[in-house]
Scaffold this active site. Structure first.
Site, short mmCIF file in Angstrom:
data_model
loop_
_atom_site.label_atom_id
_atom_site.label_comp_id
_atom_site.label_asym_id
_atom_site.label_seq_id
_atom_site.Cartn_x
_atom_site.Cartn_y
_atom_site.Cartn_z
N GLY A 46 0.83 -1.20 0.00
CA GLY A 46 0.00 0.00 0.00
C GLY A 46 0.86 1.25 0.00
O GLY A 46 2.06 1.19 0.27
N GLN A 51 3.17 9.94 1.59
CA GLN A 51 4.46 9.26 1.40
C GLN A 51 5.16 9.65 0.11
O GLN A 51 6.34 9.36 -0.07
CB GLN A 51 4.26 7.75 1.41
CG GLN A 51 3.79 7.20 2.75
CD GLN A 51 3.68 5.70 2.69
OE1 GLN A 51 2.67 5.17 2.26
NE2 GLN A 51 4.73 4.99 3.10
N CYS A 90 7.04 -0.18 7.02
CA CYS A 90 6.51 0.97 6.27
C CYS A 90 7.60 1.49 5.33
O CYS A 90 8.76 1.60 5.73
CB CYS A 90 6.09 2.07 7.24
SG CYS A 90 5.48 3.55 6.42
N LEU A 91 7.21 1.79 4.10
CA LEU A 91 8.18 2.29 3.13
C LEU A 91 8.81 3.61 3.58
O LEU A 91 9.92 3.94 3.17
CB LEU A 91 7.49 2.51 1.78
CG LEU A 91 6.92 1.25 1.10
CD1 LEU A 91 6.09 1.63 -0.11
CD2 LEU A 91 8.03 0.29 0.71
N HIS A 132 -3.38 0.84 8.16
CA HIS A 132 -2.06 1.47 7.99
C HIS A 132 -2.15 2.68 7.05
O HIS A 132 -1.63 3.76 7.36
CB HIS A 132 -1.09 0.40 7.45
CG HIS A 132 0.32 0.86 7.28
ND1 HIS A 132 1.36 0.39 8.05
CD2 HIS A 132 0.88 1.75 6.42
CE1 HIS A 132 2.49 0.98 7.68
NE2 HIS A 132 2.23 1.79 6.68
N GLU A 133 -2.80 2.50 5.89
CA GLU A 133 -2.82 3.58 4.90
C GLU A 133 -3.74 4.73 5.32
O GLU A 133 -3.43 5.91 5.10
CB GLU A 133 -3.23 3.05 3.52
CG GLU A 133 -2.34 1.94 2.96
CD GLU A 133 -0.85 2.23 3.01
OE1 GLU A 133 -0.44 3.42 2.94
OE2 GLU A 133 -0.07 1.26 3.12
N HIS A 136 -1.92 6.83 7.69
CA HIS A 136 -0.97 7.74 7.02
C HIS A 136 -1.66 9.06 6.66
O HIS A 136 -1.10 10.14 6.83
CB HIS A 136 -0.47 7.13 5.71
CG HIS A 136 0.81 6.35 5.84
ND1 HIS A 136 1.97 6.89 6.34
CD2 HIS A 136 1.12 5.08 5.49
CE1 HIS A 136 2.94 5.97 6.30
NE2 HIS A 136 2.44 4.86 5.78
NI NI Z 1 3.43 3.05 5.56
#
Ligand code: NI
Length: 191
Positions: A46, A51, A90-91, A132-133, A136
């Protein structure tokens, strides 16, 4: 299409609230296309707009068993059920994973690229990715949900393969067993 530049902690945009999208424009469609391409490039499950440097309330999700990416415009969690502990990465927090508390089931609502509102009931990895998304887009990161202050693990790569090891875990048997990791590839590599 283009691969977008990833924003990494402590970039302040990761802590900002994204703004509600009024309507689907060609620019928004382009952002979504680029977010999907960037998510695939990074082997993520995701990606949220913060991000990649945008504060539009939009995220994309594609778990390994989904054929098409899910586009979430103005997403909201409507209902949560149960609690579980899962491992997550997480990226935007490269080099770490953590053990977090997540819901067992979630019901979410979002707008699609067609401008229509849809609802999704999810469990397992999709429920985790939705939480999670959507977090964000509200300036919240998974590290805010750590089970305790010891449940963040540094990841080190072996020099000649993609396997990772967890640092700081004294006994292998004490490592978290949950293999479910958001925003990471199905092969278990880091995001
Ligand atoms: Ni993330």
């Amino acid at each position: 299409m283009a691969i977008l530049n990833m924003r990494i902690l402590p970039d302040p945009i990761l802590r900002k609230q994204a703004k509600k999208v009024a309507k689907v424009t060609p620019q928004l469609k382009k952002l979504v296309e680029n977010m999907v391409e960037t998510m695939h490039d990074q082997n993520g499950v995701g990606l949220a707009a913060n991000q990649v440097g945008s504060l539009q309330k939009v995220a994309v999700i594609q778990t390994p068993d989904m054929e098409e990416p899910m586009v979430l415009i103005n997403p909201e969690i409507m209902k949560k059920e149960g609690e579980r502990q899962v491992e997550e990465g997480c990226l935007s927090v490269p080099g770490y994973r953590g053990l977090v508390t997540r819901s067992e089931k979630v019901r979410a609502k979002a707008m699609g690229l067609d401008g229509k509102i849809y609802r999704v009931n999810a469990d397992e990895l999709l429920a985790q990715a939705l939480e999670h998304e959507i977090d964000h887009l509200n300036g919240i990161l998974y590290i805010d949900h750590l089970v305790d202050h010891e449940s963040l693990y540094k990841i080190t790569y072996a020099p000649d393969d993609e396997e990772f090891e967890e640092d700081g875990v004294e006994d292998e048997s004490e490592a978290p067993a949950a293999p479910v990791v958001a925003e990471t590839s199905a092969s278990g590599g880091e995001d």
